[in-house]
Motif scaffolding. Structure first.
Motif, mmCIF file in Angstrom:
data_model
loop_
_atom_site.group_PDB
_atom_site.id
_atom_site.type_symbol
_atom_site.label_atom_id
_atom_site.label_comp_id
_atom_site.label_asym_id
_atom_site.label_seq_id
_atom_site.Cartn_x
_atom_site.Cartn_y
_atom_site.Cartn_z
ATOM 1 N N UNK A 160 0.871 -1.173 0.000
ATOM 2 C CA UNK A 160 0.000 0.000 0.000
ATOM 3 C C UNK A 160 0.908 1.223 0.000
ATOM 4 N N UNK A 161 1.213 1.778 -1.176
ATOM 5 C CA UNK A 161 2.123 2.930 -1.229
ATOM 6 C C UNK A 161 1.560 4.142 -0.501
ATOM 7 N N UNK A 162 2.446 4.959 -0.001
ATOM 8 C CA UNK A 162 2.050 6.142 0.745
ATOM 9 C C UNK A 162 1.089 7.016 -0.061
ATOM 10 N N UNK A 163 -0.003 7.422 0.575
ATOM 11 C CA UNK A 163 -0.952 8.328 -0.049
ATOM 12 C C UNK A 163 -1.950 7.691 -0.987
ATOM 13 N N UNK A 164 -1.930 6.371 -1.120
ATOM 14 C CA UNK A 164 -2.869 5.696 -2.015
ATOM 15 C C UNK A 164 -4.025 5.077 -1.231
ATOM 16 N N UNK A 165 -5.091 4.759 -1.947
ATOM 17 C CA UNK A 165 -6.243 4.075 -1.374
ATOM 18 C C UNK A 165 -6.297 2.683 -1.994
ATOM 19 N N UNK A 166 -6.110 1.673 -1.169
ATOM 20 C CA UNK A 166 -6.085 0.287 -1.626
ATOM 21 C C UNK A 166 -7.252 -0.460 -0.986
ATOM 22 N N UNK A 167 -7.980 -1.207 -1.801
ATOM 23 C CA UNK A 167 -9.155 -1.921 -1.318
ATOM 24 C C UNK A 167 -8.966 -3.421 -1.319
ATOM 25 N N UNK A 168 -9.550 -4.070 -0.326
ATOM 26 C CA UNK A 168 -9.646 -5.522 -0.277
ATOM 27 C C UNK A 168 -11.081 -5.899 -0.590
ATOM 28 N N UNK A 169 -11.266 -6.741 -1.592
ATOM 29 C CA UNK A 169 -12.603 -7.206 -1.943
ATOM 30 C C UNK A 169 -12.583 -8.724 -2.003
ATOM 31 N N UNK A 170 -13.739 -9.322 -1.775
ATOM 32 C CA UNK A 170 -13.846 -10.763 -1.798
ATOM 33 C C UNK A 170 -15.118 -11.180 -1.089
#
Length: 260
Positions: A25-35
């Motif tokens: 998860x790079x700094x300043x990004x929005x990362x989602x977990x889906x499943x």
């Protein structure tokens, strides 16, 4: 501040819930977990915000193993909104949000003018300033969720972990909350059930199934009819949003189970 998961595994009562997860998860990004339900999303997030210690592997927060951080240092770096976040006692909304300032002061330190302004600003950002004097226990589910998000923002973390942050919110407030999360400039790791919201809000998605990463990448790369059918068991058509261009799913029908 970046977050990295290195070969994360969690086994509980002999059952492997998460297996060899690697995420960035790079700094300043929005990362989602889906499943689907039971895919390991919440278990993964619990390891990130230190509610659960992994059986193997580690979570790095700004390069440091979260397990090695003191509780206060971890809370200064990372804020979390969990599915089981709750307040048992009859605090006002303003008092609940003020709890977010705890990592920045000693136990008996009084609130400063700066603390009060930070908390007021957090309430304004989630559209809940008018609730400041209300009892938290009298709020609706959606109002409570917005107040708890404000508490996390008042904590002023570099990293924000969100487990289903749009639960109990109507569509307007779902969009507003995800928009303000993006605008906050934080590193965000979020578990989301709604694939269309995930596609609109996230820079990158990790698709989980059975505690493993099936695929990852930009939303348009991973939210394909093939992946949705394989992981979620649903036929879907993918179209581009007319304004943003983000992929949007139109669900068709369940995929028939295969005969043995």
């Amino acid at each position: 501040m970046d977050v990295e998961l290195e070969d994360l595994s969690v086994t509980v009562a002999g059952r492997r819930l998460v297996e060899d997860l690697r995420m960035e998860v790079p700094s300043g990004t929005v990362v989602g977990l889906v499943g689907p339900n039971g895919s390991g999303k919440s278990t993964t997030l619990r390891c990130v915000y230190r509610a659960l210690r992994p059986t193997a592997g580690r979570v790095l927060l700004g390069g440091d193993d979260v397990v090695a951080l003191s509780p206060r240092e971890a809370a200064r770096r990372l804020g979390a909104l969990t599915q089981d976040s709750h307040v048992e006692f009859d605090f006002t909304v303003a008092e609940v949000v003020t709890m977010g300032r705890s990592p920045h002061k000693n136990l008996m330190d009084p609130d400063t003018d700066q603390d009060r302004e930070i908390c007021a600003a957090a309430l304004r950002r989630v559209g809940a300033a008018h609730l400041a004097g209300r009892s938290f226990l009298t709020l609706s589910g959606g109002e409570r969720q917005r107040v708890l998000i404000a508490r996390a923002l008042a904590q002023q973390p570099a990293v924000l972990v969100l487990d289903e942050p749009t639960n109990h919110l109507d569509i307007r407030h779902q969009l507003e909350v995800l928009s303000l999360v993006r605008q906050a400039g934080l590193t965000v790791l979020a578990a989301l059930h709604d694939l269309n919201l995930a596609a609109a809000a996230c820079d990158r998605l990790y698709v989980l199934s059975g505690g493993r990463v099936v695929t990852s990448g930009a939303p348009e790369e991973v939210l394909t009819p093939e992946v949705v059918a394989e992981v979620f068991g649903v036929r879907a058509h993918v179209v581009a949003h007319p304004t943003s261009g983000a992929p949007q799913l139109i669900f068709d029908s369940p995929v028939p189970p295969t005969s043995s």
